[in-house]
Design a protein around this motif. Structure first.
Motif, PDB file in Angstrom:
ATOM      1  N   LEU A  45       1.005  -1.645  -0.024  1.00  0.00           N
ATOM      2  CA  LEU A  45       0.325   0.025   0.072  1.00  0.00           C
ATOM      3  C   LEU A  45       0.451   0.896  -0.213  1.00  0.00           C
ATOM      4  N   GLY A  46       1.967   1.126   0.905  1.00  0.00           N
ATOM      5  CA  GLY A  46       2.827   1.984   1.243  1.00  0.00           C
ATOM      6  C   GLY A  46       4.027   1.578   1.174  1.00  0.00           C
ATOM      7  N   THR A  47       5.533   2.973   1.632  1.00  0.00           N
ATOM      8  CA  THR A  47       6.280   2.379   1.988  1.00  0.00           C
ATOM      9  C   THR A  47       7.013   3.634   3.624  1.00  0.00           C
ATOM     10  N   PHE A  48       8.214   3.029   3.843  1.00  0.00           N
ATOM     11  CA  PHE A  48       8.568   4.483   5.012  1.00  0.00           C
ATOM     12  C   PHE A  48      10.308   3.688   4.928  1.00  0.00           C
ATOM     13  N   LEU A  49      10.344   3.677   3.210  1.00  0.00           N
ATOM     14  CA  LEU A  49      11.777   3.343   2.580  1.00  0.00           C
ATOM     15  C   LEU A  49      12.723   4.798   3.009  1.00  0.00           C
ATOM     16  N   LYS A  50      13.461   4.301   4.128  1.00  0.00           N
ATOM     17  CA  LYS A  50      14.746   6.099   4.476  1.00  0.00           C
ATOM     18  C   LYS A  50      14.124   6.422   5.446  1.00  0.00           C
ATOM     19  N   TYR A 144      -4.859  19.491  20.572  1.00  0.00           N
ATOM     20  CA  TYR A 144      -3.343  19.371  18.575  1.00  0.00           C
ATOM     21  C   TYR A 144      -3.813  18.399  17.845  1.00  0.00           C
ATOM     22  N   ARG A 145      -2.912  18.592  16.863  1.00  0.00           N
ATOM     23  CA  ARG A 145      -2.952  17.521  15.472  1.00  0.00           C
ATOM     24  C   ARG A 145      -1.291  16.832  15.206  1.00  0.00           C
ATOM     25  N   VAL A 146      -1.549  15.510  15.305  1.00  0.00           N
ATOM     26  CA  VAL A 146      -0.046  14.576  15.045  1.00  0.00           C
ATOM     27  C   VAL A 146      -0.474  14.273  13.854  1.00  0.00           C
ATOM     28  N   GLU A 147       1.025  13.905  13.410  1.00  0.00           N
ATOM     29  CA  GLU A 147       1.385  13.490  12.349  1.00  0.00           C
ATOM     30  C   GLU A 147       2.218  12.313  12.393  1.00  0.00           C
ATOM     31  N   ILE A 148       2.011  11.373  11.990  1.00  0.00           N
ATOM     32  CA  ILE A 148       2.270  10.005  11.345  1.00  0.00           C
ATOM     33  C   ILE A 148       3.904   9.853  11.164  1.00  0.00           C
ATOM     34  N   THR A 149       4.649   9.222  11.553  1.00  0.00           N
ATOM     35  CA  THR A 149       6.496  10.031  10.606  1.00  0.00           C
ATOM     36  C   THR A 149       7.014   8.402  10.809  1.00  0.00           C
ATOM     37  N   TYR A 150       6.115   7.082  11.262  1.00  0.00           N
ATOM     38  CA  TYR A 150       6.532   5.822  11.324  1.00  0.00           C
ATOM     39  C   TYR A 150       5.469   5.069  11.683  1.00  0.00           C
ATOM     40  N   VAL A 151       5.785   3.513  10.802  1.00  0.00           N
ATOM     41  CA  VAL A 151       5.215   2.299  11.385  1.00  0.00           C
ATOM     42  C   VAL A 151       5.680   1.012  11.219  1.00  0.00           C
ATOM     43  N   GLN A 152       5.275   0.134  12.041  1.00  0.00           N
ATOM     44  CA  GLN A 152       6.326  -1.026  12.151  1.00  0.00           C
ATOM     45  C   GLN A 152       4.988  -1.995  12.636  1.00  0.00           C
ATOM     46  N   THR A 156      -4.660  -2.744  12.612  1.00  0.00           N
ATOM     47  CA  THR A 156      -5.484  -2.976  12.874  1.00  0.00           C
ATOM     48  C   THR A 156      -6.254  -1.913  12.235  1.00  0.00           C
ATOM     49  N   TRP A 157      -5.909  -1.103  11.427  1.00  0.00           N
ATOM     50  CA  TRP A 157      -5.445  -0.373  10.640  1.00  0.00           C
ATOM     51  C   TRP A 157      -4.998   0.678   9.710  1.00  0.00           C
ATOM     52  N   VAL A 158      -5.231   0.861   8.940  1.00  0.00           N
ATOM     53  CA  VAL A 158      -4.515   1.619   7.713  1.00  0.00           C
ATOM     54  C   VAL A 158      -3.334   3.015   8.245  1.00  0.00           C
ATOM     55  N   ALA A 159      -1.980   2.855   8.891  1.00  0.00           N
ATOM     56  CA  ALA A 159      -1.103   3.754   8.734  1.00  0.00           C
ATOM     57  C   ALA A 159      -0.391   3.836   7.781  1.00  0.00           C
ATOM     58  N   ARG A 160       0.154   5.601   7.203  1.00  0.00           N
ATOM     59  CA  ARG A 160       0.369   5.858   6.101  1.00  0.00           C
ATOM     60  C   ARG A 160       0.715   6.910   7.095  1.00  0.00           C
ATOM     61  N   LYS A 161       2.312   7.496   6.397  1.00  0.00           N
ATOM     62  CA  LYS A 161       3.706   8.432   6.936  1.00  0.00           C
ATOM     63  C   LYS A 161       2.622   9.439   6.339  1.00  0.00           C
ATOM     64  N   GLY A 162       2.630  10.524   7.061  1.00  0.00           N
ATOM     65  CA  GLY A 162       1.704  11.990   7.367  1.00  0.00           C
ATOM     66  C   GLY A 162       0.470  12.399   7.484  1.00  0.00           C
ATOM     67  N   ASP A 163       0.173  11.050   7.552  1.00  0.00           N
ATOM     68  CA  ASP A 163      -1.664  10.806   8.018  1.00  0.00           C
ATOM     69  C   ASP A 163      -1.426  11.706   9.447  1.00  0.00           C
ATOM     70  N   VAL A 164      -2.568  12.321   9.548  1.00  0.00           N
ATOM     71  CA  VAL A 164      -2.654  13.507  10.751  1.00  0.00           C
ATOM     72  C   VAL A 164      -4.441  13.010  11.296  1.00  0.00           C
ATOM     73  N   THR A 165      -4.078  13.636  12.135  1.00  0.00           N
ATOM     74  CA  THR A 165      -4.792  12.722  13.555  1.00  0.00           C
ATOM     75  C   THR A 165      -5.248  14.162  14.236  1.00  0.00           C
TER      76      THR A 165
END
Length: 407
Positions: A45-50, A144-152, A156-165
């Motif tokens: 679905l995507g990548t956290f390469l580098k 506040y608003r948080v941004e995803i920077t890394y997933v491993q 139970t849900w799709v988490a991509r880099k840059g997603d904001v909550t």
């Protein structure tokens, strides 16, 4: 422990699937950072390469017993909020389902989703506004608003880099309640602050990560609290002694006189040599001063048993339309004699002084309360340490409100 293994379709790396259950939606490759769709034959679905793995003492596959339940770390999501960074680890228990362990600045917080709703809409609350939830009183803390920077790992849900909550936090230390909203999805999360050392022990690991302030960490200063209670007790005891001394040991009058000359002898008798003798002097000086050499003579053997010098000065005036005063027309001295008997108090003032009207009183059986006053002040200051620390904690807890006002 791993249930089975798969090969990443992007890099071919062998990946352990930790048995998160049927609700697992995505799996992130630890080698190439590819996000794999579990429900679509692990399609990328995507990548956290580098992207660098965030530093933490916890790793996927670790097992620990938290709140009486054995959990396995099956996934992780790293967040960033205006420079503040933390990691949420997804936990799984075959019997109790999913939970999260947050690691932020050395602090560890256990959280789970809840279907219960608070008594107030958290989105509409202002900081410090209170509401009830699950039998506790919460106060709204911040939004506040948080941004995803890394997933491993498994999620139970799709988490991509840059997603904001968007997150709305309320606190009732050590508990917290959060309302999280991302796109059209939203949920409530209830949290509990856990002591990091106990969590490390449960995972059988050690960590030297420096622990910083966290709003869910309860104020805890047992030594100061104990010191405060003990000091308050002794402070009140000192106050009682001050009152007792002022009413029962203020002294008994044994002599005195009034004179205008520069020298005077006053006789007095001491029955109680075990306590202090108090000498009170009042001199009617007016923008002037006078100095007395004072001697105490034992009349039985004519020996001097005590001597002192005492100055009385009093000045006043006006400066810039305001009145001022300096000094006092009265003075006091304390001394002690070894034996009961008759004594002579001699006053002598130097010739260059102008004679003033002077009154003298002598009291025996005096116990000074000044020492107990000093003790009372000391103990009350010691008792205030806990309150000062508590006030400092409260100030730090809501410091972000002041910072927002400054902005």
């Amino acid at each position: 422990m791993s249930a089975y293994a798969i090969n990443c379709p992007n890099c071919g790396g062998s990946l352990d699937v930790l048995g998160g259950g049927r609700q697992i939606v995505t799996f992130t490759c630890k080698y190439c950072g590819s996000i794999l769709d579990v429900e679509d034959e692990y399609r990328v679905l995507g990548t956290f390469l580098k992207v660098k793995l965030p530093s933490s003492p916890f790793r996927l596959g670790m097992i620990a017993t938290l709140k009486g339940v054995e959990f396995t770390i099956i996934g992780m999501v790293a967040y960033n909020c205006e420079g503040d960074k933390w990691i949420d680890y997804m936990l799984h228990s075959p019997t109790h389902g999913y939970a999260w362990l947050s690691f932020e600045d050395g602090n560890t917080i256990f959280s789970r989703r809840t279907r219960d709703l608070p008594s107030r809409n958290m989105v509409a609350l202002t900081p410090k506004e209170s509401f009830e939830f699950d039998g506790r009183s919460y106060r709204f803390y911040e939004q506040y608003r948080v941004e995803i920077t890394y997933v491993q790992g498994e999620l139970t849900w799709v988490a991509r880099k840059g997603d904001v909550t968007s997150v709305y936090d309320a606190i009732s230390p050590p508990y917290g309640l959060s309302y999280e909203r991302s796109g059209s999805e939203s949920e409530y999360v209830i949290s509990e602050y856990l002591e990091a050392d106990e969590v490390y022990k449960s995972f059988n690991i050690t960590s030297n990560t420096k622990q910083k302030f966290h709003p869910l960490k309860p104020f805890h200063a047992p030594k100061s609290k104990t010191l405060s209670k003990v000091s308050l007790y002794f402070g009140l005891l000192s106050l009682f002694m001050i009152i007792l001394l002022s009413t029962s040991y203020s002294g008994t009058l044994v002599g005195g006189d009034t004179f205008t000359g520069k020298s005077k002898e006053i006789s007095f008798h001491i029955d109680d040599p075990s306590h202090l003798v108090e000498l009170d002097i009042y001199a009617n000086v007016d923008n002037d001063w006078i100095y007395y050499d004072i001697s105490v003579i034992n009349q039985q053997n004519s020996k001097e048993v005590y001597s002192l010098g005492e100055e009385v000065s009093y000045y006043y005036g006006y400066d810039g339309g305001e009145s001022w005063t300096e000094g006092s027309q009265s003075a006091e001295a304390f001394f002690k004699v070894d034996l009961a008997g008759d004594y002579l108090l001699k006053f002598d003032a130097p010739e260059y002084h102008r004679a003033v009207n002077t009154s003298v009183t002598i009291k025996q059986s005096v116990v000074r309360s000044v020492y107990f006053i000093a003790l009372m002040i000391f103990f009350l200051l010691a008792a205030s340490i806990y309150l000062i620390q508590l006030a400092s904690h409260h100030t730090r807890l809501w410091k972000h409100l002041q910072e927002d006002d400054d902005d």
